[in-house]
Design a protein around this motif. Structure first.
Motif, PDB file in Angstrom:
ATOM      1  N   PHE A  82      -2.912  -2.058   8.568  1.00 58.75           N
ATOM      2  CA  PHE A  82      -2.410  -1.495   6.742  1.00 58.75           C
ATOM      3  C   PHE A  82      -1.573  -0.538   7.129  1.00 58.75           C
ATOM      4  CE2 PHE A  82      -5.723  -5.154   7.677  1.00 58.75           C
ATOM      5  CZ  PHE A  82      -5.413  -5.758   6.668  1.00 58.75           C
ATOM      6  N   PHE A  83      -2.173   0.590   7.968  1.00 58.02           N
ATOM      7  CA  PHE A  83      -1.850   1.997   7.310  1.00 58.02           C
ATOM      8  C   PHE A  83      -0.116   2.750   7.604  1.00 58.02           C
ATOM      9  CE2 PHE A  83      -5.908   1.568   6.268  1.00 58.02           C
ATOM     10  CZ  PHE A  83      -6.302   2.151   4.966  1.00 58.02           C
ATOM     11  N   THR A  84      -0.154   2.560   8.644  1.00 54.61           N
ATOM     12  CA  THR A  84       0.858   2.676   9.783  1.00 54.61           C
ATOM     13  C   THR A  84       2.123   2.676   8.851  1.00 54.61           C
ATOM     14  OG1 THR A  84      -0.614   2.889  11.404  1.00 54.61           O
ATOM     15  CG2 THR A  84       1.911   3.032  11.469  1.00 54.61           C
ATOM     16  N   PRO A  85       2.002   0.874   8.752  1.00 54.46           N
ATOM     17  CA  PRO A  85       3.594  -0.017   8.213  1.00 54.46           C
ATOM     18  C   PRO A  85       4.516   0.995   6.788  1.00 54.46           C
ATOM     19  CG  PRO A  85       2.266  -1.106   8.820  1.00 54.46           C
ATOM     20  CD  PRO A  85       1.302  -0.224   8.563  1.00 54.46           C
ATOM     21  N   ILE A  86       3.070   1.623   5.965  1.00 56.84           N
ATOM     22  CA  ILE A  86       3.760   2.092   5.343  1.00 56.84           C
ATOM     23  C   ILE A  86       3.593   3.391   4.812  1.00 56.84           C
ATOM     24  CG2 ILE A  86       2.725   0.233   3.308  1.00 56.84           C
ATOM     25  CD1 ILE A  86       0.713   1.264   2.676  1.00 56.84           C
ATOM     26  N   THR A  97      -3.811   0.900  -1.276  1.00 61.47           N
ATOM     27  CA  THR A  97      -3.883  -0.449  -0.099  1.00 61.47           C
ATOM     28  C   THR A  97      -5.674  -0.007   0.174  1.00 61.47           C
ATOM     29  OG1 THR A  97      -1.400   0.079   0.982  1.00 61.47           O
ATOM     30  CG2 THR A  97      -2.765  -1.195   2.182  1.00 61.47           C
ATOM     31  N   SER A  98      -6.035   1.411   0.237  1.00 61.02           N
ATOM     32  CA  SER A  98      -7.103   0.923   1.422  1.00 61.02           C
ATOM     33  C   SER A  98      -8.256   0.942   0.569  1.00 61.02           C
ATOM     34  CB  SER A  98      -7.609   3.097   1.171  1.00 61.02           C
ATOM     35  OG  SER A  98      -7.689   3.385   0.413  1.00 61.02           O
ATOM     36  N   ILE A  99      -8.134   1.155  -1.047  1.00 60.90           N
ATOM     37  CA  ILE A  99      -8.850   0.304  -2.326  1.00 60.90           C
ATOM     38  C   ILE A  99      -8.777  -0.847  -2.051  1.00 60.90           C
ATOM     39  CG2 ILE A  99      -9.289  -0.262  -4.511  1.00 60.90           C
ATOM     40  CD1 ILE A  99      -8.487   2.695  -5.294  1.00 60.90           C
ATOM     41  N   GLY A 100      -8.193  -1.671  -1.166  1.00 56.65           N
ATOM     42  CA  GLY A 100      -7.924  -3.190  -1.661  1.00 56.65           C
ATOM     43  C   GLY A 100      -8.124  -3.996  -0.358  1.00 56.65           C
ATOM     44  N   LEU A 101      -8.230  -2.374   0.922  1.00 62.09           N
ATOM     45  CA  LEU A 101      -8.288  -3.540   2.217  1.00 62.09           C
ATOM     46  C   LEU A 101     -10.353  -2.676   1.907  1.00 62.09           C
ATOM     47  CD1 LEU A 101      -8.528  -3.863   4.991  1.00 62.09           C
ATOM     48  CD2 LEU A 101      -8.369  -1.717   5.337  1.00 62.09           C
ATOM     49  N   GLY A 102     -10.509  -1.714   1.214  1.00 66.74           N
ATOM     50  CA  GLY A 102     -11.889  -1.998   1.465  1.00 66.74           C
ATOM     51  C   GLY A 102     -12.863  -2.962   0.396  1.00 66.74           C
ATOM     52  N   ILE A 103     -12.488  -3.276  -0.873  1.00 68.38           N
ATOM     53  CA  ILE A 103     -12.591  -4.917  -0.933  1.00 68.38           C
ATOM     54  C   ILE A 103     -12.636  -5.733  -0.122  1.00 68.38           C
ATOM     55  CG2 ILE A 103     -12.436  -6.609  -3.735  1.00 68.38           C
ATOM     56  CD1 ILE A 103     -10.934  -4.459  -4.735  1.00 68.38           C
TER      57      ILE A 103
END
Lengths: 304, 347
Positions: A82-86, A97-103
């Motif tokens: 999730f994080f390395t590509p962006i 992104t981390s908020i969406g991933l967290g949900i």
């Protein structure tokens, strides 16, 4: 209860927040993102530990190691996916992104594990110290008898062990020195031949390991449920930014400050308002960001 | 010259016209003995629709802050809550807990909006200079502080029960339940459309160009003599006031406010709606919000046909929502209808 007892409670809370806040701040310093999904890493670590300790019965200390390894694995897999590509898009898309991933993670955990809280099966010995004399100043008792449990001692001891290990890692090993260099200036680090992606990956693994440990410690103190980590994320975040964004040592100071403030405000606020203790912690965070935005030890975060 | 030729063609003016028409028709339902009949299958659509137009005001305010000015406000629900509580406390009669002063509701609504704007001014005065992600943290923390203040000061805000006995002007006027729902949807939807016209006018004026310039490059904007802090503060306060209006309308529609209505989930829903539609485009953010809130409808209908418990479905819906956010940021950072080049996310 005297002041001393409350400060002990604060130190215990501060200890597991500190372990998580170090991981949070390492990510902040090197990947340059606020990872709002970090609380879910704690939850996952706690569940992995619980699974290891109950489903395939292995002793708790080994289960803790399994949880740490699991946390590290989860962290690097999620980061790679999730994080390395962006990575190049800047802090705000990463935060979102981390908020969406967290949900998504939180609800996936709830889907698999159900809503009810689970407990680690542990034995506790309580050490009482009733002989300490009272030292009253006004209505506040400065000393007074106190107690600690063996669980609480384990939490504090683990935290101290983590501090020593992190200090050793950051000052004595090549990887740690490379991490500090990257935190200072990524381009310069690359010029000096540091494989920045490798270092970033190792930071993710390290942060995941710390989250796993913190999650298990938190779960042993209280319980494990889908929201175990999420309920702590704001405290972790406050501690990390209070200490100084990106600074692992600042995170330790910030975590103990937050822990003690939480404990003292729970004890001394009028009953019925004890829920305000987290508000006070966030109030301190806002105050610090306004007066010294860089935190107790850290870099400039103001733009204009 | 026929009447049709006089219909305005600009987006903003069209929204204004449609909004005024909606309010008038809604008023017609409420004030006259005219009655509406609603098939029972449509109830859920109208209920979600009312929530959608209220959240629509939230997303318009947030789009002004983030989409146009680049202010990362992650505590938007705070201003929604302040507007709702302000309106509720001033207008409530015989509330069970907390303060209810029983003033007329138009005054209460005005005070609610003003209170939200003031809180917005206070937040921006202290933290508008912070870098994007830190502004997000401060606003988030401010919202959490406010939430726990609402829960903990029971004597003033009614604790977890909240404020009850808020007047419901439309419900009081309309005859039966069906008419009430339709009239509420039309009136609040009309207000949202009028607000859409307002923000469209604001952002298509030179003023909006300055806001977008700040988002693109603050230093450059300052170098041509614009006081960026003033513009940022104004945009933040406008957004907060719109959220306050949404909160006040919510209180007057719902008849009660409680902390449970004002959780971080509201902020997240509005943010995802905005990013999905495409920030900096008023109609796109509304459409994005409609997609996200449409998922609620799907999960409600799916609930009827499949034998799984409702909390499982809620979890699945939230997993989907979270993954939508992740996917949009990664593969379509400008949103579905957003302009990638203008937003500076072109890759």
């Amino acid at each position: 209860m005297g002041l001393l007892q409350n400060i002990i409670f604060g130190v215990i809370t501060g200890s597991y927040i500190a372990i998580a806040a170090i991981g949070f701040n390492l990510i902040y310093g090197i990947v340059n993102m606020i990872n709002f999904a970090y609380g879910e890493y704690l939850t996952l670590g706690a569940f992995i530990g619980l699974f290891a300790a109950t489903a395939l019965p292995i002793p708790l200390p080994v289960a803790v190691l399994v949880a740490m390894a699991g946390g590290g694995l989860v962290s690097i897999v999620l980061a790679r996916a999730f994080f390395t590509p962006i990575n190049q898009t800047g802090p705000v898309p990463l935060l979102l992104t981390s908020i969406g991933l967290g949900i998504a993670l939180r609800n996936a955990i709830r889907l698999v594990a159900g809503r009810e809280a689970r407990y680690y099966d542990t034995e506790t010995t309580t050490f009482r110290f009733d002989a300490v004399p009272d030292l009253s100043v006004g209505s506040v008792d400065l000393l007074g008898g106190f107690f600690v449990t063996s669980k609480q001692l384990i939490v504090v001891a683990s935290a101290v062990a983590v501090f020593v290990a992190i200090y050793g890692l950051l000052t004595r090993t090549d990887v740690g020195i490379a991490m500090r260099a990257m935190g200072d200036d990524e381009s310069l680090a690359r010029v000096r031949g540091i494989d920045t992606q490798l270092i970033r990956d190792s930071v993710w693994v390290l942060a995941g390991i710390l989250a796993g440990l913190s999650g298990v410690l938190l779960a042993i103190q209280t319980n494990v449920s889908a929201t175990t980590g999420f309920s702590q994320i704001l405290q972790i975040l406050s501690a990390a930014i209070l200490g100084g964004a990106g600074s692992p040592y600042g995170a330790i100071v910030g975590a103990y400050l937050i822990g003690i403030v939480l404990a003292l405000s729970t004890a001394f606020l009028p009953s019925g308002m004890s829920g305000l203790s987290s508000a006070i912690a966030f109030g301190i965070l806002i105050l610090v960001l306004l007066v010294k935005p860089s935190g107790i030890a850290g870099a400039e975060v103001r733009e204009a | 010259m026929s009447l049709l030729d006089r219909v305005p063609t600009g987006n903003g003016d069209l929204a204004l016209l449609a909004g005024v028409c909606c309010v008038l028709i809604g008023g017609l339902f409420a004030l006259t003995p005219l009655r509406a009949q609603l098939p029972s299958a449509l109830y859920v659509f109208v209920e979600v629709g009312i929530l959608f137009v209220i959240y629509g005001l939230l997303v318009l305010g947030l789009d002004l802050q983030y989409g146009h000015t680049g202010l990362v406000n992650f505590g938007h629900v705070a201003f929604f809550a302040v507007g709702a509580y302000g309106t509720a406390m001033l207008s409530a009669q015989d509330t069970f807990a907390g303060i209810g002063l029983g003033y007329p509701w138009p005054l209460a609504l005005g005070v609610g909006v003003a209170a939200a704007a003031l809180v917005g001014l206070a937040v921006s005065a202290t933290s508008i200079r912070l870098r994007g992600d830190f502004l997000a943290i401060v606003t988030l923390a401010a919202a959490e502080i406010l939430h726990s203040v609402f829960v903990n000061f029971e004597g003033i805000f009614g604790g977890n029960v909240g404020i009850l006995g808020v007047p419901r002007p439309i419900a009081a006027l309309a005859g039966d339940a069906d008419t009430r729902l339709i009239a509420t949807l039309l009136v609040i939807g009309g207000i949202t459309l009028v607000s859409l016209a307002g923000v469209t006018r604001l952002t298509s004026a030179p003023y909006g160009r300055v806001l977008r310039a700040i988002r693109a490059d603050e230093l450059v904007t300052r170098s041509v003599g614009k006081s960026t802090v003033t513009y940022k503060t104004q945009a933040f306060v406008y957004g907060a006031a719109l959220a306050g209006l949404a909160g006040g309308l919510f209180a007057l529609y719902n008849g009660a406010v409680a902390p449970g209505f004002f959780t971080i989930q509201v902020t997240v829903t509005v943010w995802i709606g905005m990013l999905l539609g495409g920030a900096a485009n008023h109609r796109a953010v509304l459409a994005g919000l409609a997609i996200i809130m449409g998922l609620r409808l799907i999960s409600r209908f799916a609930l009827d046909v499949t034998p799984v418990p409702s909390d499982v479905f809620a979890s699945i819906r939230l997993i989907v929502v979270g993954l939508i956010l992740v996917t949009v940021i990664r593969y379509r950072p400008a949103g579905i209808w957003g302009d990638a080049q203008e937003l500076g996310v072109d890759r």
